[in-house]
Scaffold this active site. Structure first.
Site: not given
Ligand SMILES: *Cc1c(COP(=O)(O)O)cnc(C)c1O
Length: 384
Positions: A185
């Protein structure tokens, strides 16, 4: 032969390593002072006026968000089909029903008219997703919905992002925003997330539920003396706290977040300029004064492109460029399709875009020659 350019790479360096080492030497390995400092700094970073609560994933944060809003068995929660499964799975954790709707063709964020058409007397909440880091104006969503419907922002892609003068995570037009610090991210703690809210009751419930349902304030209500050992369990809570070594990475990443975003913005600008005139559609880049987080750069092959998406992905790989597809819409996954009886005909926008969409590498460690490699790859992959 040029090296393979991966689709994504985390951007952590010596400063993050040093920060983790310092925490490890300090001996506090679980949630403690570093997580508290990270929360305070994150709340400031979105503009202040909110409480920020660190959690061990965005998925955990979304679960806590819906729980705090009182989502329970039989309730309906509207979600867009264009998202990662986490957005909808947390609705199931609470025994509620995700009501999956189509998206806006330009932004791939939730389509407001489809959202309104999905409202019923059982609708408890809506989860919107700021796809790719392109912020959806929350005031418009709030205005469109009845007061009884609560709003959660899945801001997994949207740090830092801003539209119409509002930074994602700072507005009381929604109830809660949830950010992800997963490895790929826009900023990372390896695994982690942050919840922001301006509602003190919601913050209090999330604080209790992220750590076993422990309430430390109860004792203080009955006694002016504090006992460090005393706590009371007020609900069967979860184990969703962010440990200090991860928070230490987060504090450094937070300081660097703006510079990392600017680098991604430059990559997006280079793609936009250099991929013009090809048989592809470029992503919506938002309004002039928006801050776009540029977590994802999605292109769509035009119907007249000489190759289809799957062939394009193969050719990109041959050209040593990694790609990805965001997302396989919820309604195309076995579980969601069968358990919710979803028909592809309900989602004409997502169906059209899914067949043509592909994401190009966009991460802050990309060099100028990586950008050349990616743009050359796109060009050669589109030769008839
Ligand atoms: C990555 C993601 C999540 C989940 O994030 P985590 O920290 O891995 O639980 C939720 N929603 C979207 C749209 C994502 O891209």
């Amino acid at each position: 032969m040029t090296d393979f350019l991966p689709y994504a790479k985390p951007d952590v360096g010596e400063a993050e390593i040093a920060a983790v080492a310092e925490v490890l030497r300090g001996g506090w390995l679980t949630t403690g002072p570093t997580a508290a400092a990270f929360e305070a700094e994150f709340a400031e970073a979105v503009g202040g006026g909110v409480e920020a609560l660190a959690v061990n994933s965005a998925t955990a944060g979304l679960h806590l968000a819906l729980e705090a809003l009182g989502v329970t068995a039989g309730d309906e929660v509207i979600v867009p089909t264009w998202t990662f499964t986490a957005t909808a799975e947390v609705v199931r954790y609470l025994g509620a029903v995700p009501v999956v709707v189509d998206v806006d063709p330009a932004t791939l964020n939730i389509d407001l008219s489809s959202m309104l058409a999905a409202l019923t007397t059982r609708t408890k909440a809506v989860i919107v997703v700021h796809i790719a880091g392109h912020a959806l104006p929350m005031a418009e969503v709030r205005e469109a919905l009845p007061d009884s419907v609560r709003i959660v922002e899945d801001a997994a892609h949207a740090f830092p992002a801003r539209t119409k003068g509002i930074t994602v995570g700072s507005t009381d037009a929604s109830d809660i925003a949830v950010f992800s610090f997963y490895a790929n991210k826009t900023m990372t703690t390896g695994e982690g997330g942050m919840v922001t809210t301006s509602d003190p009751e919601v913050a209090r419930r999330i604080r209790i539920m992220r750590l076993h349902g422990i309430d430390r304030d109860v004792f203080n209500r009955y006694s002016s003396e504090r006992a460090a050992w005393f706590y009371d369990i007020v609900a069967p809570g979860f184990k969703y706290n962010l440990p200090d070594p991860a928070a230490a990475i987060g504090r450094v990443q937070l300081e660097r977040a703006s510079a990392m975003r600017e680098r991604r913005q430059r990559i997006a600008a280079a793609y936009t300029e250099r991929l013009a005139g090809l048989p592809i559609e470029l992503p919506h880049s938002g309004a002039e004064d928006d801050v776009h987080a540029w977590h994802i750069f999605m292109i769509r092959l035009r119907p007249d492109a000489p190759v289809d998406r799957d062939e394009f992905v193969r050719r990109m790989s041959e050209a040593q460029v990694g790609t990805s597809v965001h997302f396989i819409p919820l309604h195309r996954h076995t579980y969601w399709r069968t358990s919710l009886n979803l028909d592809a005909n309900f989602f004409p926008v997502a169906e059209d875009v899914f067949s043509r969409v592909v994401s190009l590498p966009i991460f802050s460690r990309m060099t100028d020659s990586d950008i050349d490699q990616a743009t050359d790859g796109v060009r050669t992959s589109l030769v008839p």
